[in-house]
Motif scaffolding. Structure first.
Motif, PDB file in Angstrom:
ATOM      1  N   GLU A  57       0.819  -1.212   0.000  1.00  0.00           N
ATOM      2  CA  GLU A  57       0.000   0.000   0.000  1.00  0.00           C
ATOM      3  C   GLU A  57       0.854   1.263   0.000  1.00  0.00           C
ATOM      4  O   GLU A  57       0.608   2.223   0.735  1.00  0.00           O
ATOM      5  N   GLY A  58       1.900   1.252  -0.839  1.00  0.00           N
ATOM      6  CA  GLY A  58       2.727   2.424  -1.023  1.00  0.00           C
ATOM      7  C   GLY A  58       3.771   2.678   0.041  1.00  0.00           C
ATOM      8  O   GLY A  58       4.479   3.692  -0.018  1.00  0.00           O
ATOM      9  N   CYS A  59       3.915   1.769   1.003  1.00  0.00           N
ATOM     10  CA  CYS A  59       4.891   1.936   2.076  1.00  0.00           C
ATOM     11  C   CYS A  59       5.957   0.850   1.991  1.00  0.00           C
ATOM     12  O   CYS A  59       5.684  -0.272   1.546  1.00  0.00           O
ATOM     13  N   LEU A  60       7.149   1.163   2.435  1.00  0.00           N
ATOM     14  CA  LEU A  60       8.250   0.208   2.463  1.00  0.00           C
ATOM     15  C   LEU A  60       8.295  -0.512   3.806  1.00  0.00           C
ATOM     16  O   LEU A  60       8.076   0.099   4.862  1.00  0.00           O
ATOM     17  N   TYR A  61       8.595  -1.799   3.743  1.00  0.00           N
ATOM     18  CA  TYR A  61       8.745  -2.614   4.940  1.00  0.00           C
ATOM     19  C   TYR A  61       9.963  -3.516   4.758  1.00  0.00           C
ATOM     20  O   TYR A  61      10.589  -3.535   3.690  1.00  0.00           O
ATOM     21  N   GLU A  62      10.271  -4.280   5.775  1.00  0.00           N
ATOM     22  CA  GLU A  62      11.331  -5.282   5.679  1.00  0.00           C
ATOM     23  C   GLU A  62      10.858  -6.591   6.273  1.00  0.00           C
ATOM     24  O   GLU A  62      10.115  -6.603   7.259  1.00  0.00           O
ATOM     25  N   GLU A  63      11.267  -7.669   5.647  1.00  0.00           N
ATOM     26  CA  GLU A  63      11.049  -9.005   6.208  1.00  0.00           C
ATOM     27  C   GLU A  63      12.406  -9.597   6.552  1.00  0.00           C
ATOM     28  O   GLU A  63      13.358  -9.459   5.781  1.00  0.00           O
TER      29      GLU A  63
END
Length: 389
Positions: A236-242
């Motif tokens: 949804e347009g946001c950066l994350y990390e796994e």
């Protein structure tokens, strides 16, 4: 999932030692890539779509049989599987696999096994050329990065073999309908993640090569030994990390995603298929006195955990194949093989394992249709209880 950090807008990577939050959903898209992870929900339409991605193409297939190769973890034990594949080629009976799956060291073998006998020399060099010895170098110790050894050690091992030529070859085979799958473990979501490596390769370019390597590194990142690997995602347009570690944490070996194994129409999709499983470790117990110190106890406990989990995975695979009428053959490191532990990356030890696997394949002693039983099964037999299989 509850108590997740709030989403953050796209921004520069955090400072060293810090990380972005994880996405509120598992298997968010990797930025720049779509449909590269094989997710299977309970809906039959989703199962059908997933099965379609793994089924034989309606035209253009030359072998006429759906052969599956599943490669397990086992760290340095991967030298045995590499040797087994090379010896299998020498017999002239090695098939072209429609589906190859890999976990941990099996993930490192999988692309070369997928591409076939013409890549055997590279496979042999990867495990016997002395490259792995660098993994135990004290210079690569990582005191505060989540593991004893830095992830860069695995990158340096993989890079000479996973190059633009290999990526292009995998993409070409993916276009024919063949599939190459690799498992990692998403620690944040406590989920097994199945990556469609051919789909990644098909994107082409440096980005595909980088992600292909990252997935292999993550799959082989044994917890506590190698640093976990971070993969940046977008939702949804946001950066994350796994944060991903060794695929063996969630799937010691796999024939296909777990959700498909319970699908009642799977048998029709695999009709006429054959399954070959190579386990890159010993399955039978090896009694010996354990030294009363922490490293010895930890290593021995880890080995015991692996053997129980591999045997249980093989029992699951056997049950599946029996129910669907699919022939299953398994291979594993024999008890008489000269190997001290799965973290012995000395070149001589890996060369010996490679030669053991090769000789067994050439002599026709590689495969077995029997699966080692667990302690529970032996207890059930002793008590005349219904068989657990």
């Amino acid at each position: 999932m509850t108590d997740l950090p709030s989403p953050v807008p796209a921004a520069p990577r955090p400072k060293r030692g810090r990380r972005l939050p994880c996405a509120p959903v598992a298997h968010a898209e990797v930025k720049g890539f779509k449909d590269i992870r094989l997710t299977v929900s309970a809906a039959e339409t989703s199962l059908a779509l997933a099965a379609d991605r793994l089924s034989l193409p309606r035209s253009g297939w030359t072998s006429g049989r759906f052969d599956i190769l599943a490669l397990s973890g086992g760290a340095a034990g991967g030298a045995y599987g590499a040797g087994a594949l090379t010896g299998w080629t020498e017999t002239g009976t090695r098939p072209e696999f429609a589906l190859v799956t890999g976990v941990s060291t099996g993930a490192l073998i999988a692309p070369l096994a997928f591409l076939g006998p013409s890549w055997d020399e590279k496979l042999k060099d990867a495990y016997t050329g002395g490259h792995a010895k660098q993994l135990l170098s004290p210079r690569r110790m990582a005191m505060f990065s989540g593991g004893l050894l830095k992830a860069e050690a695995l990158h340096s091992l993989i890079e000479p073999f996973v190059d633009a030529e290999l990526i292009a070859a995998v993409a070409a085979q993916h276009a024919r309908g063949r599939r190459l799958l690799v498992a990692t473990t998403d620690l944040d979501h406590q989920a097994c993640c199945i990556w469609d490596m051919g789909a990644i390769a098909s994107h082409g370019g440096e980005a595909a090569l980088k992600l292909f390597r990252e997935v292999l590194v993550a799959s082989a990142s044994l917890p506590g030994i190698f640093s976990p690997h971070r993969i940046t995602t977008e939702y949804e347009g946001c950066l994350y990390e796994e944060m991903h570690v060794d695929g063996g944490v969630s799937a010691p070996l796999f024939i296909m995603p777990e959700g498909l194994l319970r699908w009642n129409k799977l048998g029709k999709r695999l009709k006429g298929g054959r399954v070959h499983v190579i386990v890159n470790t010993m399955l039978d117990p090896q009694p010996r006195a354990v030294a009363p110190n922490l490293p010895a106890v930890m290593m021995r406990s880890f080995e015991a955990m692996l053997r129980f989990s591999y045997r249980q995975s093989l029992i699951t695979a056997t049950t599946l194949c029996a129910a669907q009428g699919i022939p299953l053959k398994t291979a594993s490191i024999p008890n008489e093989a000269q190997t001290s532990n799965i973290l012995n990356f000395e070149t001589a030890a890996m060369d010996a394992l490679f030669n053991e696997g090769r000789q067994r394949a050439v002599s026709g002693q590689l495969w077995s249709t029997e699966v080692p039983t667990t302690g529970l099964e032996r207890l059930a037999e002793a008590l005349h209880l219904p068989h657990f299989r």
